[in-house]
Design a protein around this motif. Sequence first.
Motif, PDB file in Angstrom:
ATOM      1  N   ILE A 125       0.863  -1.191   0.000  1.00  0.00           N
ATOM      2  CA  ILE A 125       0.000   0.000   0.000  1.00  0.00           C
ATOM      3  C   ILE A 125       0.892   1.231   0.000  1.00  0.00           C
ATOM      4  O   ILE A 125       1.720   1.408   0.909  1.00  0.00           O
ATOM      5  CB  ILE A 125      -0.929  -0.005   1.228  1.00  0.00           C
ATOM      6  N   LEU A 126       0.733   2.088  -1.003  1.00  0.00           N
ATOM      7  CA  LEU A 126       1.581   3.271  -1.155  1.00  0.00           C
ATOM      8  C   LEU A 126       0.961   4.508  -0.527  1.00  0.00           C
ATOM      9  O   LEU A 126       1.673   5.318   0.056  1.00  0.00           O
ATOM     10  CB  LEU A 126       1.862   3.528  -2.640  1.00  0.00           C
ATOM     11  N   TRP A 127      -0.351   4.668  -0.682  1.00  0.00           N
ATOM     12  CA  TRP A 127      -1.039   5.812  -0.090  1.00  0.00           C
ATOM     13  C   TRP A 127      -2.479   5.446   0.190  1.00  0.00           C
ATOM     14  O   TRP A 127      -3.000   4.445  -0.305  1.00  0.00           O
ATOM     15  CB  TRP A 127      -0.959   7.049  -0.988  1.00  0.00           C
ATOM     16  N   ILE A 128      -3.117   6.260   1.009  1.00  0.00           N
ATOM     17  CA  ILE A 128      -4.499   6.004   1.407  1.00  0.00           C
ATOM     18  C   ILE A 128      -5.317   7.262   1.156  1.00  0.00           C
ATOM     19  O   ILE A 128      -4.939   8.347   1.617  1.00  0.00           O
ATOM     20  CB  ILE A 128      -4.607   5.614   2.893  1.00  0.00           C
ATOM     21  N   PRO A 129      -6.447   7.160   0.450  1.00  0.00           N
ATOM     22  CA  PRO A 129      -7.347   8.310   0.312  1.00  0.00           C
ATOM     23  C   PRO A 129      -8.289   8.396   1.512  1.00  0.00           C
ATOM     24  O   PRO A 129      -9.020   7.459   1.799  1.00  0.00           O
ATOM     25  CB  PRO A 129      -8.110   8.001  -0.981  1.00  0.00           C
ATOM     26  N   LEU A 130      -8.243   9.490   2.225  1.00  0.00           N
ATOM     27  CA  LEU A 130      -9.072   9.676   3.410  1.00  0.00           C
ATOM     28  C   LEU A 130     -10.116  10.757   3.162  1.00  0.00           C
ATOM     29  O   LEU A 130      -9.777  11.843   2.660  1.00  0.00           O
ATOM     30  CB  LEU A 130      -8.220  10.064   4.624  1.00  0.00           C
ATOM     31  N   PRO A 131     -11.393  10.503   3.492  1.00  0.00           N
ATOM     32  CA  PRO A 131     -12.441  11.525   3.321  1.00  0.00           C
ATOM     33  C   PRO A 131     -12.126  12.768   4.147  1.00  0.00           C
ATOM     34  O   PRO A 131     -11.783  12.686   5.330  1.00  0.00           O
ATOM     35  CB  PRO A 131     -13.707  10.817   3.835  1.00  0.00           C
ATOM     36  N   THR A 170       0.208  -3.215   5.220  1.00  0.00           N
ATOM     37  CA  THR A 170       0.060  -4.345   4.297  1.00  0.00           C
ATOM     38  C   THR A 170       0.103  -5.677   5.037  1.00  0.00           C
ATOM     39  O   THR A 170      -0.733  -6.560   4.821  1.00  0.00           O
ATOM     40  CB  THR A 170       1.157  -4.298   3.228  1.00  0.00           C
ATOM     41  N   VAL A 171       1.080  -5.823   5.927  1.00  0.00           N
ATOM     42  CA  VAL A 171       1.199  -7.063   6.691  1.00  0.00           C
ATOM     43  C   VAL A 171      -0.034  -7.280   7.558  1.00  0.00           C
ATOM     44  O   VAL A 171      -0.562  -8.403   7.656  1.00  0.00           O
ATOM     45  CB  VAL A 171       2.480  -7.042   7.550  1.00  0.00           C
ATOM     46  N   ALA A 172      -0.532  -6.208   8.185  1.00  0.00           N
ATOM     47  CA  ALA A 172      -1.716  -6.337   9.035  1.00  0.00           C
ATOM     48  C   ALA A 172      -2.930  -6.775   8.229  1.00  0.00           C
ATOM     49  O   ALA A 172      -3.694  -7.650   8.658  1.00  0.00           O
ATOM     50  CB  ALA A 172      -2.005  -5.003   9.735  1.00  0.00           C
ATOM     51  N   LEU A 173      -3.124  -6.192   7.036  1.00  0.00           N
ATOM     52  CA  LEU A 173      -4.270  -6.561   6.207  1.00  0.00           C
ATOM     53  C   LEU A 173      -4.177  -8.010   5.747  1.00  0.00           C
ATOM     54  O   LEU A 173      -5.184  -8.740   5.744  1.00  0.00           O
ATOM     55  CB  LEU A 173      -4.351  -5.626   4.993  1.00  0.00           C
ATOM     56  N   VAL A 174      -2.974  -8.457   5.389  1.00  0.00           N
ATOM     57  CA  VAL A 174      -2.801  -9.840   4.938  1.00  0.00           C
ATOM     58  C   VAL A 174      -3.081 -10.814   6.078  1.00  0.00           C
ATOM     59  O   VAL A 174      -3.826 -11.796   5.915  1.00  0.00           O
ATOM     60  CB  VAL A 174      -1.374 -10.048   4.393  1.00  0.00           C
ATOM     61  N   VAL A 175      -2.528 -10.556   7.257  1.00  0.00           N
ATOM     62  CA  VAL A 175      -2.701 -11.471   8.392  1.00  0.00           C
ATOM     63  C   VAL A 175      -4.165 -11.518   8.832  1.00  0.00           C
ATOM     64  O   VAL A 175      -4.718 -12.603   9.096  1.00  0.00           O
ATOM     65  CB  VAL A 175      -1.794 -11.035   9.556  1.00  0.00           C
ATOM     66  N   ILE A 176      -4.831 -10.363   8.886  1.00  0.00           N
ATOM     67  CA  ILE A 176      -6.240 -10.335   9.296  1.00  0.00           C
ATOM     68  C   ILE A 176      -7.108 -11.094   8.302  1.00  0.00           C
ATOM     69  O   ILE A 176      -7.980 -11.886   8.683  1.00  0.00           O
ATOM     70  CB  ILE A 176      -6.723  -8.887   9.445  1.00  0.00           C
ATOM     71  N   THR A 177      -6.884 -10.883   7.008  1.00  0.00           N
ATOM     72  CA  THR A 177      -7.697 -11.551   5.993  1.00  0.00           C
ATOM     73  C   THR A 177      -7.476 -13.058   6.010  1.00  0.00           C
ATOM     74  O   THR A 177      -8.431 -13.842   5.924  1.00  0.00           O
ATOM     75  CB  THR A 177      -7.377 -10.992   4.598  1.00  0.00           C
ATOM     76  N   ILE A 178      -6.228 -13.491   6.114  1.00  0.00           N
ATOM     77  CA  ILE A 178      -5.935 -14.926   6.141  1.00  0.00           C
ATOM     78  C   ILE A 178      -6.626 -15.597   7.312  1.00  0.00           C
ATOM     79  O   ILE A 178      -7.276 -16.646   7.164  1.00  0.00           O
ATOM     80  CB  ILE A 178      -4.413 -15.156   6.198  1.00  0.00           C
TER      81      ILE A 178
END
Length: 438
Positions: free
Chosen positions: A125-131, A147-155
Amino acid sequence: MREYLLTLCITAAVTYLLTGPVRKFAIVAGAMPEIRARDVHREPTPRLGGIAMFFGLCAGLLVADHLTNLSEVFEKSNEPRALLSGAALIWLIGVLDDKFEIDALIKLGGQMIAAGVMVVQGLTILWIPLPGVGTVALTQWQGTLLTVALVVITINAVNFVDGLDGLAAGMVCIAAAAFFMYAYRIWYSYGIEAAAPASLFAAILMGMCLGFLPHNMHPARIFMGDSGSMLIGLVLAAGAISVTGQVDPDVMKLFSGSERNAVHQMVPVYIPLLMPLTIIAIPAADLILAIVRRTWRGQSPFAADRGHLHHRLLEIGHSHSRAVLIMYFFSALIAFGALAYSVNAASMWIVLSVVFLSAIGLVLLLLPRFTPRAPRWAEGFVPPRYRRRRAAAVTASESEAAVAVNEGGDADEERVPVAAGASGVNGATALGTRSRTR
């Protein structure tokens, strides 16, 4: 679109054709653990279905690399190679766990390493668009940790929900279909090439799940095991990471017109933040509830129990197949509801449709609580289970049979065990005689 469909079909065909030989290999290799207290199935069933799913993934990537348009994804991006590297590592860990039952902390470390391998090769993940803030650029460490957190949570969310026949594969397939439509729209409508890898990953993930489902539907002849659940969880996370932060508002030209129109048009920019959460909303909720429940009891968050959502559905009174279909229904409602909102955020019909379908889902959930009985004048027009006199007679006959068995009758002599190797039964019966009494 034709190339995406071809890739999907090849992946599904390879997965489907390899699952049968993999099942026989799992039986020979002894990857058939004994039934545990939390399990729903009644006899040992071979695992290692993730082997067929991994080779389906490899076949899909190989075919896509030789197609005219999809080959550009491999030329302009290193993300497919990053996905294959991370998938190979997590698949190997899953195979070892299916055979030898490795420690949960070791699996967690392997998941983090697999995510790190993808980050090193550019899938991050390079950048995040925030409202209200705009596009926020992330530092290298921030992007890596997110990125690591999203991968571990999804798995782990997908792994937690893999408790009923066909449940995990079907829910992930539904999520992948919704995500494919979203990513393809971003790529095709706005001409953003950065969304092409996510579309490819979603198409391959659908093929993996569709090819495995015929073997995994109730009664399942093979389980995907951790080698399959962690694999499809990683592919799902990779698609979300690939498209999150890659949508440039300047490229999409969304700031023309009034401020209100710009806000409505900016919805596709913010959906990458929401879509990964919506497609795993039910597995993630199950994961959070399990952690809270086990911690409250003083247990390890990784300790297994029978408190998952699908276990609750069975306790309410739903059959195995109906519980799976209900989980499918809510997964599709959340994922495609978010997809519809990204297309037209100002439509009230979308909100009303989601509310109406949610009410239908609530009725389905509570269905076993109701025992409808037809009036006496209509008993001739309804099935026997809805007739008052028929239901009373069945209850009386069951009570008499139970009394006869308790008094030492000959009821046990009438039970006939299923012969070993009979077709249509689970894998364990091929190894020896097993009674089918339940």
